[in-house]
Motif scaffolding. Structure first.
Motif, PDB file in Angstrom:
ATOM      1  N   LEU A   1       0.829  -1.088  -0.032  1.00 12.39           N
ATOM      2  CA  LEU A   1       0.220  -0.016  -0.208  1.00 12.39           C
ATOM      3  C   LEU A   1       0.853   1.271  -0.005  1.00 12.39           C
ATOM      4  O   LEU A   1       1.687   1.343   0.934  1.00 12.39           O
ATOM      5  CB  LEU A   1      -0.942   0.003   1.251  1.00 12.39           C
ATOM      6  N   THR A   2       0.846   2.143  -1.260  1.00  8.45           N
ATOM      7  CA  THR A   2       1.565   3.251  -1.141  1.00  8.45           C
ATOM      8  C   THR A   2       0.755   4.216  -0.656  1.00  8.45           C
ATOM      9  O   THR A   2      -0.333   4.738  -0.943  1.00  8.45           O
ATOM     10  CB  THR A   2       2.025   3.653  -2.631  1.00  8.45           C
ATOM     11  N   VAL A   3       1.486   5.057   0.199  1.00 14.79           N
ATOM     12  CA  VAL A   3       0.652   6.203   0.859  1.00 14.79           C
ATOM     13  C   VAL A   3       1.485   7.680   0.404  1.00 14.79           C
ATOM     14  O   VAL A   3       2.553   7.742   0.610  1.00 14.79           O
ATOM     15  CB  VAL A   3       0.655   6.092   2.533  1.00 14.79           C
ATOM     16  N   ASN A  34      -2.645  -2.798  -4.994  1.00 18.53           N
ATOM     17  CA  ASN A  34      -3.246  -3.758  -5.943  1.00 18.53           C
ATOM     18  C   ASN A  34      -3.709  -3.183  -7.431  1.00 18.53           C
ATOM     19  O   ASN A  34      -4.678  -3.531  -7.997  1.00 18.53           O
ATOM     20  CB  ASN A  34      -4.431  -4.478  -5.175  1.00 18.53           C
ATOM     21  N   GLY A  35      -2.931  -2.166  -7.545  1.00 24.95           N
ATOM     22  CA  GLY A  35      -3.150  -1.795  -9.170  1.00 24.95           C
ATOM     23  C   GLY A  35      -4.153  -0.848  -9.261  1.00 24.95           C
ATOM     24  O   GLY A  35      -4.806  -0.236 -10.471  1.00 24.95           O
ATOM     25  N   LYS A  36      -4.575  -0.267  -7.933  1.00 24.03           N
ATOM     26  CA  LYS A  36      -5.728   0.778  -8.067  1.00 24.03           C
ATOM     27  C   LYS A  36      -5.233   1.842  -7.416  1.00 24.03           C
ATOM     28  O   LYS A  36      -4.347   1.775  -6.367  1.00 24.03           O
ATOM     29  CB  LYS A  36      -7.031   0.284  -7.364  1.00 24.03           C
ATOM     30  N   ALA A  78      -0.923   8.266 -11.093  1.00 24.92           N
ATOM     31  CA  ALA A  78      -1.814   7.742 -11.831  1.00 24.92           C
ATOM     32  C   ALA A  78      -3.045   8.079 -11.705  1.00 24.92           C
ATOM     33  O   ALA A  78      -3.651   8.873 -10.495  1.00 24.92           O
ATOM     34  CB  ALA A  78      -1.900   6.208 -11.257  1.00 24.92           C
ATOM     35  N   ALA A  79      -4.116   8.172 -12.710  1.00 24.57           N
ATOM     36  CA  ALA A  79      -5.333   8.774 -12.514  1.00 24.57           C
ATOM     37  C   ALA A  79      -6.190   7.877 -11.649  1.00 24.57           C
ATOM     38  O   ALA A  79      -5.880   6.575 -11.527  1.00 24.57           O
ATOM     39  CB  ALA A  79      -6.047   8.667 -14.037  1.00 24.57           C
ATOM     40  N   PRO A  80      -7.090   8.430 -10.931  1.00 28.65           N
ATOM     41  CA  PRO A  80      -7.899   7.682  -9.709  1.00 28.65           C
ATOM     42  C   PRO A  80      -8.795   6.631 -10.262  1.00 28.65           C
ATOM     43  O   PRO A  80      -9.590   6.771 -11.403  1.00 28.65           O
ATOM     44  CB  PRO A  80      -8.746   8.924  -9.023  1.00 28.65           C
ATOM     45  N   ASP A  81      -8.807   5.547  -9.706  1.00 31.66           N
ATOM     46  CA  ASP A  81      -9.969   4.624  -9.804  1.00 31.66           C
ATOM     47  C   ASP A  81     -11.124   4.822  -9.056  1.00 31.66           C
ATOM     48  O   ASP A  81     -12.299   4.451  -9.166  1.00 31.66           O
ATOM     49  CB  ASP A  81      -9.474   2.954  -9.644  1.00 31.66           C
ATOM     50  N   LEU A 133     -11.194   2.179   5.008  1.00 27.41           N
ATOM     51  CA  LEU A 133     -10.935   0.897   3.902  1.00 27.41           C
ATOM     52  C   LEU A 133     -10.399  -0.283   4.033  1.00 27.41           C
ATOM     53  O   LEU A 133      -9.370  -0.341   5.070  1.00 27.41           O
ATOM     54  CB  LEU A 133     -10.074   1.674   2.631  1.00 27.41           C
ATOM     55  N   ASN A 134     -10.826  -1.281   3.841  1.00 24.10           N
ATOM     56  CA  ASN A 134     -10.176  -2.733   3.786  1.00 24.10           C
ATOM     57  C   ASN A 134      -9.291  -2.942   2.691  1.00 24.10           C
ATOM     58  O   ASN A 134      -9.983  -3.148   1.737  1.00 24.10           O
ATOM     59  CB  ASN A 134     -10.910  -3.730   4.328  1.00 24.10           C
ATOM     60  N   LEU A 135      -7.933  -2.878   2.758  1.00 28.88           N
ATOM     61  CA  LEU A 135      -7.266  -3.191   1.648  1.00 28.88           C
ATOM     62  C   LEU A 135      -6.201  -4.174   1.803  1.00 28.88           C
ATOM     63  O   LEU A 135      -5.117  -3.886   2.763  1.00 28.88           O
ATOM     64  CB  LEU A 135      -6.350  -1.825   1.474  1.00 28.88           C
ATOM     65  N   GLY A 136      -6.268  -5.491   1.132  1.00 22.13           N
ATOM     66  CA  GLY A 136      -5.757  -6.633   1.488  1.00 22.13           C
ATOM     67  C   GLY A 136      -5.413  -7.063   2.939  1.00 22.13           C
ATOM     68  O   GLY A 136      -4.321  -7.390   3.601  1.00 22.13           O
TER      69      GLY A 136
END
Length: 262
Positions: free
Chosen positions: A43-45, A58-60, A77-80, A167-170
């Motif tokens: 997870l990049t912050v 995860n690519g998002k 990157a553009a937001p998902d 958020l639950n991320l991985g």
């Protein structure tokens, strides 16, 4: 003839390079990103400014309260997904949105924000009210109450209007406080791995309240953010000192959220 051809080619090459150089020079400065391990990759912050942060996982790519001008997001990157917490202009910033590539983004917002978004975004909006959850793109988004104490209809942030988010991320739970005080809902949070907690008077809470709230729910990592108030920047060093005096296991990460401020 060869000289003329060479000169033409050189001028063409310079013309191609010039826009890239200009774009780079207009990008706002940013502090380095952090990486946090999850079960599905890092997870990049990336701190942006004030209450704005970009999370990549995860690519998002997730933009939280995009604000401060599109230059602050140059090269990202553009937001998902775009999460917006409240109607105030340091959270809902149509001018910044207009300068970003947001056409593919799902916008997760409270009802009050949906009502104020420009019409062009309506098809992208998913409304979450306090207590509701959404599963999307491999992540779960939960809307958490954010409000002022004591509760009052004329408070800057009345209960029910805005959302904090978890958020639950991985397998990692990430809490974004939005504009709140140390409410019962904040103090009752469980299993928070990463927290972003505001502290800016007179709009939200002071440093002491923020520290006590964090000590109640015990996140693994906490970033003080949204810490510019009417009288300048809050004393985040004091926040860190108070939190670690009460619990040395909490990793308080101080970052400069105002490099990109205009």
């Amino acid at each position: 003839m060869m000289k003329s051809t060479f000169l033409t080619a050189a001028l063409a090459a310079f013309a191609l390079q010039a826009p890239a150089q200009t774009a780079t020079s207009t990008a706002a400065p940013r502090v380095p990103a952090d990486q946090i391990t999850t079960a599905k990759g890092p997870l990049t912050v990336q701190p942006i400014t004030h209450g704005s942060v970009v999370l990549t996982w995860n690519g998002k790519t997730i933009y939280v309260d995009p604000y401060g001008g599109a230059a602050a997001y140059a090269g990202l990157a553009a937001p998902d997904v775009i999460l917006i917490t409240d109607i105030h202009p340091d959270h809902l910033d149509p001018q910044t949105l207009a300068g970003l590539s947001v056409g593919k983004a799902l916008m997760v917002v409270p009802k009050a924000v949906a009502e104020k978004l420009p019409a062009q975004y309506k098809a992208q909006v998913r409304i979450l009210s306090n207590g509701q959850k959404l599963d999307t793109l491999g992540m779960q988004v939960s809307a958490i109450p954010m409000y002022n104490l004591p509760e009052a209809p004329n408070a800057p942030h009345p209960k029910g209007r805005g959302n904090g988010y978890v958020l639950n991320l991985g397998g990692k739970n990430v809490y974004l406080s939005g504009d709140t005080e140390d409410t019962a809902e904040m103090r009752a949070l469980k299993n928070i791995d990463v927290a972003f907690v505001c502290m800016n008077l007179p709009y939200t809470m002071d440093v002491n309240q923020a520290a006590q709230g964090v000590l109640a729910f015990k996140p693994g990592i906490v970033y003080p953010y949204h810490y510019r108030g009417q009288n300048g920047l809050s004393d985040v060093a004091s926040f860190k000192k108070q939190v670690n005096a009460g619990n040395k296991k909490i990793d308080v990460r101080l970052r400069n959220w105002y490099l990109a401020a205009k």
